[in-house]
Design a protein around this motif. Structure first.
Motif, short mmCIF file in Angstrom:
data_model
loop_
_atom_site.label_atom_id
_atom_site.label_comp_id
_atom_site.label_asym_id
_atom_site.label_seq_id
_atom_site.Cartn_x
_atom_site.Cartn_y
_atom_site.Cartn_z
N VAL A 182 35.28 96.21 48.12
CA VAL A 182 33.86 95.94 47.88
C VAL A 182 33.31 96.83 46.76
CG1 VAL A 182 31.55 95.98 48.92
CG2 VAL A 182 33.50 95.26 50.28
N TYR A 226 20.40 87.98 46.67
CA TYR A 226 21.28 88.33 47.78
C TYR A 226 21.13 87.35 48.93
CZ TYR A 226 17.04 90.37 49.82
OH TYR A 226 15.77 90.55 50.31
N LYS A 281 23.91 93.79 51.72
CA LYS A 281 23.78 92.34 51.64
C LYS A 281 24.79 91.77 50.62
CE LYS A 281 19.70 92.97 53.77
NZ LYS A 281 19.53 92.83 55.21
N THR A 282 25.30 90.59 50.88
CA THR A 282 26.21 89.93 49.94
C THR A 282 25.44 89.43 48.74
OG1 THR A 282 27.71 89.27 51.72
CG2 THR A 282 27.84 88.02 49.66
N LYS A 338 24.66 87.04 45.69
CA LYS A 338 24.90 85.65 45.31
C LYS A 338 24.95 85.48 43.80
CE LYS A 338 22.46 82.58 47.86
NZ LYS A 338 21.30 82.07 48.64
N GLU A 385 33.87 90.45 45.65
CA GLU A 385 33.04 90.91 46.76
C GLU A 385 32.10 92.02 46.30
OE1 GLU A 385 33.44 91.85 51.52
OE2 GLU A 385 35.24 91.37 50.37
N LYS A 394 28.28 93.81 47.05
CA LYS A 394 27.20 93.99 48.02
C LYS A 394 26.05 94.74 47.34
CE LYS A 394 29.69 92.72 51.77
NZ LYS A 394 29.34 91.60 52.66
#
Length: 353
Positions: free
Chosen positions: A138, A158, A166-167, A169, A256, A258
Motif C-alpha cells: 500500500v 476516495y 480510504k481507498t 478512486k 493500491e 490509500k
C-alpha cells in the motif's frame, strides 16, 4: 526497520517574490514571522516520529549549504544534492534508493519543505495512522478536507468506508471552478497535499512497474550511495532521467493507494493571498510582519525588514513586500502578475530574481 523522513526542499517559489528568490527561496525564510524557517518547522514537526539521524533533505546543489546551516545536526550524507530540477519522482527515487542501501525495508514519509500546518498534534496523529496503513503493497497519501472550491490544488476522490485509510478512486489535476464546486458538493474529494508514506519495497515495486527506466537508473547507483562517487553518479543520472511528478508517474497508476483524511490547518502557501489568510490580522484585517504606521489601510499583507519604518495611508487589499533590493506593491487580486514581474525584473538585472 526505522521510519525515515524525506523533505523535498529544492523548489524556487517564484510566486512569493520578492521574499522568495532564485538563490534563497521561501522554504529557507521565516515566512510566518515565528523565528523559524519553513524548513526548520517542517523538520521539527516530525519530532517523536522520526529520529534526527533518519531525516534526509533533497535539495538543489546550490542550496546544500543553506540546508546545513539551518539544520546543523544533519550529516553531509543526509543532504541529497540534485544537480538539476527534475520534478518529484526522481527526487523521491533518489532518496528511496539511497536510504534502501542502509535500511532496505524502512518506511518513508515524504513531505514538502514549504507547507504550513497549524494543527501540529492532529497532523502527528494522521501521520501515525498513515504509517500504520503503509503496509506492503500500500502507498498512502494525506488528503486535506476541503473548505472551499479551490482551483489551485489537485484533488483525490476516495471510496467512503469506516476504515481510517480510504481507498483512492481517482486523482485529478487542478480543476476549473465549476468542477471544483462539484467536487466539494459531492463530499468524497479531498485536496492533494503532496505528502506520501510508504515502505521502500512497495515504492520500488511500483516505480519498476510504471517508470522502469527511472527505477533502473537509481538502482545502478547502489555501489555509489554513501561514497565519494555519489555526486558524480547522480550528476550523470539527472542529465538523462525523465522529469515527472510522483503523482503522474506512480500514484495515479499504483494498484493500491490509500488516503488518510486530514483536518490539520494546512496550506501549501502557494500565494501571497494564502499567507494573508492564515496569518494573524489586526482589527482592519491587515497581516503585518514589519515595523509599520498604518492609516486608513485595510485587508493588506505587509512584509518588510524590521529596521525600516513602513508608513502606509489609504491602501485596501494590497500586498506590500520588501526584501533585499526589491520592493513590490501589488493589488492582492492581481498577484498572478508576480511571475511576470520576476521575468521582467530579471531582464533588467539578474540580481532581482
Amino acid at each position: 526497520m526505522p521510519t525515515c523522513l524525506v523533505i523535498m526542499a529544492g523548489g524556487i517559489g517564484t510566486r512569493f517574490w520578492p521574499i522568495s528568490r532564485s538563490n534563497y527561496p521561501k522554504q529557507f525564510h521565516d515566512v510566518l514571522g515565528v523565528g523559524k524557517t519553513m524548513l526548520q518547522q517542517t523538520a521539527e514537526r516530525f519530532a517523536g516520529i522520526v529520529a534526527p539521524e533518519n531525516i534526509y533533505v533533497v535539495t538543489s546543489d546550490e542550496f546544500a549549504g543553506i540546508v546545513q546551516e539551518q539544520l546543523p545536526y544533519l550529516s553531509p550524507d543526509q543532504i541529497l544534492r540534485e544537480p538539476q530540477r527534475k520534478n518529484t519522482a526522481p527526487c523521491i527515487a533518489y532518496a528511496a534508493y539511497k536510504i534502501s542501501k542502509k535500511h532496505p525495508k524502512a518506511k518513508l514519509i515524504v513531505a514538502p519543505a514549504d507547507h504550513v500546518i497549524l494543527k501540529e498534534e492532529a497532523f502527528k496523529a494522521r501521520v501515525n495512522e498513515a504509517l500504520e496503513a503503509a503496509k506492503e503493497p500500500v502507498l498512502v497519501t494525506l488528503g486535506i478536507v476541503p473548505t472551499r472550491p479551490d482551483t489551485g490544488y489537485g484533488y483525490i476522490q476516495y471510496q467512503d468506508s469506516t476504515q481510517t485509510a480510504k481507498t483512492v478512486k481517482t486523482f485529478t489535476e487542478k480543476p476549473n471552478l465549476e468542477l471544483a464546486e462539484a467536487f466539494l458538493e459531492s463530499g468524497d474529494y479531498v485536496w492533494n497535499a503532496g505528502l506520501f508514506v510508504f515502505a521502500i519495497p512497495t515504492f520500488k515495486q511500483e516505480l519498476t512497474k510504471h517508470l522502469s527506466r527511472l527505477a533502473e537508473q537509481f538502482e545502478e547507483g547502489r555501489a555509489f550511495y554513501y561514497t565519494p562517487e555519489e555526486p558524480e553518479f547522480i550528476r550523470k543520472v539527472y542529465a538523462v532521467c525523465k522529469s515527472i511528478s510522483m503523482d503522474n508517474g506512480v500514484m495515479e497508476k499504483a494498484r493500491e493507494v490509500k488516503v488518510i483524511l486530514a483536518d490539520i490547518g494546512w496550506s501549501d502557501l502557494g500565494t501571497w493571498k494564502s499567507l494573508h489568510e492564515i496569518n494573524e490580522k489586526d482589527e482592519k484585517q491587515n497581516a503585518v510582519d514589519a515595523n509599520v504606521m498604518l492609516y486608513e489601510t485595510e485587508d493588506c499583507i505587509i512584509k518588510a525588514p524590521k529596521d525600516k519604518l513602513v508608513v502606509i495611508h489609504g491602501l485596501s487589499n494590497y500586498i506590500v513586500a520588501e526584501h533585499g533590493n526589491v520592493l513590490m506593491i501589488c493589488p492582492k487580486d492581481q498577484e498572478q502578475q508576480v511571475k511576470q514581474f520576476v521575468e521582467d525584473a530579471t531582464k533588467l538585472d539578474s540580481s532581482f530574481s
